[in-house]
Design an enzyme around this catalytic site. Structure first.
Site: not given
Length: 160
Positions: A55, A57, A73, A81, A90, A93, A130, A147
Site C-alpha cells: 500500500h 500510506h 492508507h 478500501h 483508496h 490500495d 505488510h 508492517r
C-alpha cells in the site's frame, strides 16, 4: 516577470527498508504513461510463495521502528478500501505482492488511480509492505497485518 511552467513529474521511486526485526528490502518505481502510472516493484526477504499487502500510506515517514509513523492508507477521496482493480478504492490500495519460492516478489502493472502530479499526488507518501495478505475487503486496511518494510516515494531521475 514570467511564470515558470509547472514541472511534471514523470518518474518516482521508493526504496523499501525493513522495519525493526525484519529483513526485507526492495524498490518500487512509479512511471507516468499514457494509460496511468506504471507500478513496478521487486521486494526480497519475504515468506516464500505467499501474498503480502502492498500500500501507499498517508505519510512518507518511516521513523517508527514498526512503520506506524506512515499512518493509514493514502485516501484523499475518502473511498472504501478495495482492490487495485476496483472503481471505488483508496489511492493507496495496490493489492498484494506475490512471492516466488525464494521469497522474492515482483509486480508490474499500470494503475489508473495513482497520480504523480496534481492534488492527489503520491510524492512524499510512504510505501508499506505488510506481513500478511490483504483480503481486499476488510475496512479500512484489508487486515494485512504488521508492517515489514517502509519506503518514501521521491522524485526519480528519469534517465536512471
Amino acid at each position: 516577470m514570467e511564470e515558470e511552467p509547472e514541472t511534471m513529474i514523470e518518474k518516482a521511486v521508493a526504496v523499501i527498508y525493513p522495519t525493526e526485526g525484519n529483513d526485507i528490502e526492495g524498490m518500487v518505481t512509479f512511471t507516468q504513461t499514457e494509460d496511468g502510472v506504471r507500478v513496478q516493484a521487486t521486494v526480497s526477504g519475504l515468506v516464500e510463495q505467499s501474498l503480502h499487502g502492498f500500500h501507499i500510506h498517508q505519510y512518507g515517514d518511516c521513523r517508527a521502528s514498526d512503520g506506524t509513523s506512515a499512518a493509514g492508507h493514502f485516501n484523499p477521496m475518502d473511498m472504501p478500501h478495495g482492490s487495485p482493480t476496483d472503481d471505488d478504492r483508496h489511492v493507496g490500495d495496490l493489492g498484494n505482492l506475490p512471492t516466488n519460492e525464494e521469497g522474492v516478489a515482483e509486480i508490474d502493472y499500470t494503475d489508473d488511480v495513482v497520480e504523480l502530479n496534481g492534488p492527489n499526488s503520491i510524492l512524499g507518501r510512504g510505501v508499506i509492505v505488510h506481513a500478511g495478505q490483504d483480503d481486499l475487503e476488510t475496512q479500512p486496511t484489508g487486515a494485512a497485518g504488521a508492517r515489514l518494510g517502509c519506503g518514501v516515494i521521491g522524485v526519480a531521475n528519469p534517465d536512471y
